[in-house]
Motif scaffolding. Structure first.
Motif: not given
Length: 202
Positions: A118-135, A149-155
């Motif tokens: 499902d993550t891959v499906s979201v990446v495929d549907a997007c133009d740009d992505i913000i990733v979020m996390g805790t430090p 993964l995001i960069r491998k999909k050329k996003k």
């Protein structure tokens, strides 16, 4: 017209909180914005705005191909069903987003946590992505994989948003996070007990 994905390497880091507030901000700036809850296992967009019953969900939209949404407090959104009986693949998400672009000038997708199909499906549907996390080390170690993964999909990874930051010796330094993820930290959100109170009040 743009589609922005909000992704995280694990749950509980504030991804939906960011997606809801960004969508509200875009809408109030005059952009016709649609928020899509693409986390089918733990979709909480509706809960964040005080809605617990949905007449139409993302699962319905994927099944029918029709783009319908709910509106509350200036937020236009397609919720994900809260029922385990409706769990299904979102592999057709990109086709639905293409249709939705006829109705909205800006689309925000709140994706599932972790790295799944499902993550891959979201990446495929997007133009740009913000990733979020805790430090912390476990979160950032998984964030490295997500960014790859995001960069491998050329996003495009617009950057990292760090949440629940305490700014003490236990947090990983921002410079270290940027180095290992090879991406900029574009925003830092400090730990704030008021956030928990606001969610509980919905």
């Amino acid at each position: 017209m743009s589609t922005l994905g909000i992704l995280s390497s694990k749950g509980g880091v504030g991804k939906t909180f960011l997606a809801v507030n960004l969508s509200l901000a875009f809408q109030r700036l005059g952009e016709r914005t649609l928020l899509v809850d693409a986390d089918t296992s733990a979709g909480h967009v509706g809960l964040h705005v005080g809605e617990y019953s949905f007449s139409y969900t993302l699962q319905d939209a994927l099944r029918s191909g029709n783009v319908l949404w709910m509106s509350k407090n200036d937020l236009n959104f397609i919720p994900s069903s809260l029922s385990v009986d409706t769990l299904r693949s979102i592999s057709r998400l990109r086709h639905l987003i293409v249709k939705a672009q006829h109705y909205a000038s800006f689309i925000v997708i709140d994706g599932p946590p972790g790295i799944t199909n499902d993550t891959v499906s979201v990446v495929d549907a997007c133009d740009d992505i913000i990733v979020m996390g805790t430090p912390d080390i476990p979160t950032i170690s998984n964030l490295i994989k997500l960014v790859h993964l995001i960069r491998k999909k050329k996003k495009t990874v617009l950057g990292i948003v760090l949440n629940r930051v305490h700014a003490d010796v236990h947090d990983l330094p921002i410079e270290k996070i940027e180095s290992v993820c090879e991406s900029r930290v574009i925003s830092v959100i400090p730990e704030d007990t008021q956030v928990r109170k606001s969610i509980a009040a919905t």
